[in-house]
Design a protein around this motif. Structure first.
Motif, PDB file in Angstrom:
ATOM      1  N   ASN A 143       0.818  -1.218   0.000  1.00 26.15           N
ATOM      2  CA  ASN A 143       0.000   0.000   0.000  1.00 26.15           C
ATOM      3  C   ASN A 143       0.848   1.263   0.000  1.00 26.15           C
ATOM      4  N   GLY A 144       1.939   1.255   0.756  1.00 30.89           N
ATOM      5  CA  GLY A 144       2.775   2.447   0.867  1.00 30.89           C
ATOM      6  C   GLY A 144       3.328   2.892  -0.476  1.00 30.89           C
ATOM      7  N   TYR A 145       3.861   1.952  -1.236  1.00 25.81           N
ATOM      8  CA  TYR A 145       4.462   2.287  -2.529  1.00 25.81           C
ATOM      9  C   TYR A 145       3.398   2.739  -3.523  1.00 25.81           C
ATOM     10  N   VAL A 146       2.246   2.063  -3.530  1.00 24.93           N
ATOM     11  CA  VAL A 146       1.182   2.420  -4.468  1.00 24.93           C
ATOM     12  C   VAL A 146       0.631   3.806  -4.141  1.00 24.93           C
ATOM     13  N   ASP A 147       0.416   4.097  -2.838  1.00 29.65           N
ATOM     14  CA  ASP A 147      -0.094   5.419  -2.439  1.00 29.65           C
ATOM     15  C   ASP A 147       0.875   6.520  -2.836  1.00 29.65           C
ATOM     16  N   MET A 148       2.173   6.297  -2.617  1.00 35.45           N
ATOM     17  CA  MET A 148       3.175   7.297  -2.984  1.00 35.45           C
ATOM     18  C   MET A 148       3.176   7.537  -4.495  1.00 35.45           C
ATOM     19  N   THR A 149       3.098   6.472  -5.268  1.00 39.76           N
ATOM     20  CA  THR A 149       3.111   6.605  -6.730  1.00 39.76           C
ATOM     21  C   THR A 149       1.879   7.365  -7.220  1.00 39.76           C
ATOM     22  N   GLU A 150       0.723   7.055  -6.641  1.00 44.26           N
ATOM     23  CA  GLU A 150      -0.501   7.745  -7.062  1.00 44.26           C
ATOM     24  C   GLU A 150      -0.449   9.229  -6.709  1.00 44.26           C
ATOM     25  N   ARG A 151       0.149   9.573  -5.572  1.00 39.99           N
ATOM     26  CA  ARG A 151       0.308  10.987  -5.229  1.00 39.99           C
ATOM     27  C   ARG A 151       1.224  11.680  -6.235  1.00 39.99           C
ATOM     28  N   ASN A 152       2.300  11.010  -6.623  1.00 34.63           N
ATOM     29  CA  ASN A 152       3.225  11.590  -7.612  1.00 34.63           C
ATOM     30  C   ASN A 152       2.537  11.783  -8.961  1.00 34.63           C
ATOM     31  N   ILE A 153       1.679  10.825  -9.328  1.00 29.94           N
ATOM     32  CA  ILE A 153       0.947  10.944 -10.596  1.00 29.94           C
ATOM     33  C   ILE A 153       0.016  12.153 -10.567  1.00 29.94           C
ATOM     34  N   ILE A 207       6.935  -7.048 -11.471  1.00 28.67           N
ATOM     35  CA  ILE A 207       7.222  -6.092 -12.551  1.00 28.67           C
ATOM     36  C   ILE A 207       6.000  -5.934 -13.456  1.00 28.67           C
ATOM     37  N   GLY A 208       5.297  -7.024 -13.720  1.00 30.92           N
ATOM     38  CA  GLY A 208       4.071  -6.946 -14.516  1.00 30.92           C
ATOM     39  C   GLY A 208       3.018  -6.083 -13.838  1.00 30.92           C
ATOM     40  N   ALA A 209       2.853  -6.265 -12.525  1.00 32.51           N
ATOM     41  CA  ALA A 209       1.897  -5.448 -11.772  1.00 32.51           C
ATOM     42  C   ALA A 209       2.331  -3.986 -11.741  1.00 32.51           C
ATOM     43  N   PHE A 210       3.626  -3.756 -11.619  1.00 29.28           N
ATOM     44  CA  PHE A 210       4.174  -2.393 -11.617  1.00 29.28           C
ATOM     45  C   PHE A 210       3.847  -1.675 -12.931  1.00 29.28           C
ATOM     46  N   GLU A 211       4.068  -2.359 -14.053  1.00 30.62           N
ATOM     47  CA  GLU A 211       3.781  -1.745 -15.351  1.00 30.62           C
ATOM     48  C   GLU A 211       2.292  -1.461 -15.510  1.00 30.62           C
ATOM     49  N   HIS A 212       1.451  -2.359 -15.003  1.00 26.86           N
ATOM     50  CA  HIS A 212       0.009  -2.124 -15.117  1.00 26.86           C
ATOM     51  C   HIS A 212      -0.431  -0.919 -14.301  1.00 26.86           C
ATOM     52  N   MET A 213       0.222  -0.669 -13.181  1.00 28.71           N
ATOM     53  CA  MET A 213      -0.142   0.478 -12.349  1.00 28.71           C
ATOM     54  C   MET A 213      -0.060   1.777 -13.143  1.00 28.71           C
ATOM     55  N   PHE A 214       0.968   1.918 -13.969  1.00 23.40           N
ATOM     56  CA  PHE A 214       1.094   3.119 -14.796  1.00 23.40           C
ATOM     57  C   PHE A 214       0.179   3.035 -16.031  1.00 23.40           C
ATOM     58  N   TYR A 215       0.046   1.830 -16.566  1.00 22.23           N
ATOM     59  CA  TYR A 215      -0.828   1.642 -17.722  1.00 22.23           C
ATOM     60  C   TYR A 215      -2.256   2.059 -17.401  1.00 22.23           C
ATOM     61  N   SER A 216      -2.721   1.755 -16.192  1.00 22.92           N
ATOM     62  CA  SER A 216      -4.097   2.084 -15.797  1.00 22.92           C
ATOM     63  C   SER A 216      -4.319   3.589 -15.678  1.00 22.92           C
ATOM     64  N   HIS A 217      -3.231   4.357 -15.584  1.00 25.43           N
ATOM     65  CA  HIS A 217      -3.335   5.812 -15.520  1.00 25.43           C
ATOM     66  C   HIS A 217      -2.970   6.458 -16.858  1.00 25.43           C
ATOM     67  N   GLY A 218      -2.895   5.652 -17.922  1.00 34.42           N
ATOM     68  CA  GLY A 218      -2.569   6.182 -19.240  1.00 34.42           C
ATOM     69  C   GLY A 218      -1.108   6.526 -19.412  1.00 34.42           C
ATOM     70  N   LEU A 219      -0.246   5.928 -18.586  1.00 39.92           N
ATOM     71  CA  LEU A 219       1.189   6.231 -18.630  1.00 39.92           C
ATOM     72  C   LEU A 219       2.006   4.994 -19.001  1.00 39.92           C
ATOM     73  N   GLY A 220       1.384   4.063 -19.721  1.00 38.20           N
ATOM     74  CA  GLY A 220       2.082   2.823 -20.050  1.00 38.20           C
ATOM     75  C   GLY A 220       3.329   3.034 -20.871  1.00 38.20           C
ATOM     76  N   VAL A 221       3.244   3.836 -21.933  1.00 43.63           N
ATOM     77  CA  VAL A 221       4.401   4.102 -22.791  1.00 43.63           C
ATOM     78  C   VAL A 221       5.476   4.855 -22.018  1.00 43.63           C
ATOM     79  N   ASN A 222       5.048   5.846 -21.201  1.00 46.11           N
ATOM     80  CA  ASN A 222       6.006   6.611 -20.392  1.00 46.11           C
ATOM     81  C   ASN A 222       6.754   5.700 -19.429  1.00 46.11           C
ATOM     82  N   ALA A 223       6.031   4.755 -18.842  1.00 44.87           N
ATOM     83  CA  ALA A 223       6.663   3.836 -17.891  1.00 44.87           C
ATOM     84  C   ALA A 223       7.684   2.958 -18.587  1.00 44.87           C
TER      85      ALA A 223
END
Length: 336
Positions: A143-153, A207-223
């Motif tokens: 949860n900690g890492y996901v919350d931090m990433t979402e705040r950065n997004i 790593i697959g879950a990590f990439e999907h986290m950005f993909y779900s926010h429309g940042l797949g290519v950026n990631a």
């Protein structure tokens, strides 16, 4: 001595040994030479001399036999070793990276290809599991890492995690951590390689879950572009580390024509060669992550240039060059 003649006769030659007896008589010595058990340079030279004599004997009496081909290849390899070892010791490190490691990778390419395929499968499992289960990313990454990433997004800095600490400290920390993890995954492979494969699967899912986290926010290519700046080298290191563990672990299980302990020693040696090669790879990957990835907003051509450079190196050194070198050695009749 008038009226008498002196006859000079050649000494009688013993008949040649039957091929089977010739092989049986020398087989143990040839195996010892093949496994490079010579303790000194003089012993190596002596082995080479006896081997050449055996080769000459085989060419004379068994010219079309497989044993002649075998002895020729073995003598060629010993000759090359003597010739190369005669050079300045400073060239040994260059020879290690130029010949030893690529040939080791080529010998085990099937197993390494299997590990790569396994990584792709588990990466897909992680990505599509996150796609169908919204809680999967938090379960895997925390949860900690996901919350931090979402705040950065939300702030418009999705990859700000790479700029949290100074570049030098980040470089050193990531480098040491990656090397530690690499050694751990390799060492775990001693148990028939199974723990190494489990570690690979676990990391690939993350790593697959990590990439999907950005993909779900429309940042797949950026990631992909940003993370793979350093991630290409790190992923290569991960796959090869687990592959080295599998090579070591299965060498005892599948010894081939060698004794199990001898095969295991060879497996350990080959695995260590791969691991040693990965240390500079992790150093460069950590440097890129510490000093360059934090500038992910740089112009796209610069990002693609770095990505293309690391990708080209990986494909050339770990795929194309080993195969080319292996085929060249095979044509010369030298065991790779």
């Amino acid at each position: 001595m008038e009226g008498k003649f002196l006859y000079f006769t050649e000494p009688k030659q013993s008949p040649p040994l039957r091929e089977g007896l010739f092989i049986k008589k020398n087989k143990d010595r040839w195996e010892q030479i093949e496994q490079e058990r010579a303790a000194t340079a003089d012993e190596t030279a002596g082995n080479f001399t006896r081997l050449v004599n055996d080769l000459a004997y085989a060419k004379t009496f068994y010219p079309t036999s497989k044993v002649t081909v075998y002895l020729n290849a073995l003598a060629s390899r010993i000759y090359l070793n003597i010739y190369q070892n005669r050079k300045d010791p400073s060239n040994r490190l260059a020879r290690f990276f130029r010949y030893d490691v690529p040939l080791t990778i080529a010998r085990h390419y099937r197993m390494l290809l299997f590990v790569f395929g396994l990584f792709v499968v588990f990466f897909s499992v992680g990505f599509f599991s996150a796609l169908h289960d919204k809680g999967f990313v938090r379960e895997v990454l925390g949860n900690g890492y996901v919350d931090m990433t979402e705040r950065n997004i939300e702030k418009g800095n999705p990859f700000d995690v790479y700029a949290q600490i100074g570049p030098f400290l980040m470089w050193i920390y990531i480098m040491l951590n990656n090397i530690r993890v690499c050694l751990t995954y390799f060492g775990e492979g001693i148990v028939l390689g199974i723990p190494s494969l489990l570690a690979l699967g676990r990391e690939a899912i993350r790593i697959g879950a990590f990439e999907h986290m950005f993909y779900s926010h429309g940042l797949g290519v950026n990631a992909v572009v940003t993370v793979l700046l350093h991630g290409l080298l790190e992923l290569t290191g991960l796959i090869l580390s687990c592959g080295a563990g599998l090579i070591m672990g299965t060498s005892f299980l599948f010894p081939g024509t060698q004794r199990r302990m001898t095969a295991f020693q060879e497996g350990v040696k080959d695995g260590v060669k791969i691991i040693v090669t990965l240390i500079p790879v992790f150093m460069v990957a950590a440097f890129i992550e510490g000093y360059i990835t934090r500038h992910y907003k740089m112009p796209l051509p610069y990002l693609l240039l770095i990505l293309g450079s690391t990708g080209s190196f990986i494909v050339w050194y770990f795929v194309l060059y080993p195969w080319k070198l292996y085929r060249a050695q095979k044509k010369k009749g030298v065991h790779a």
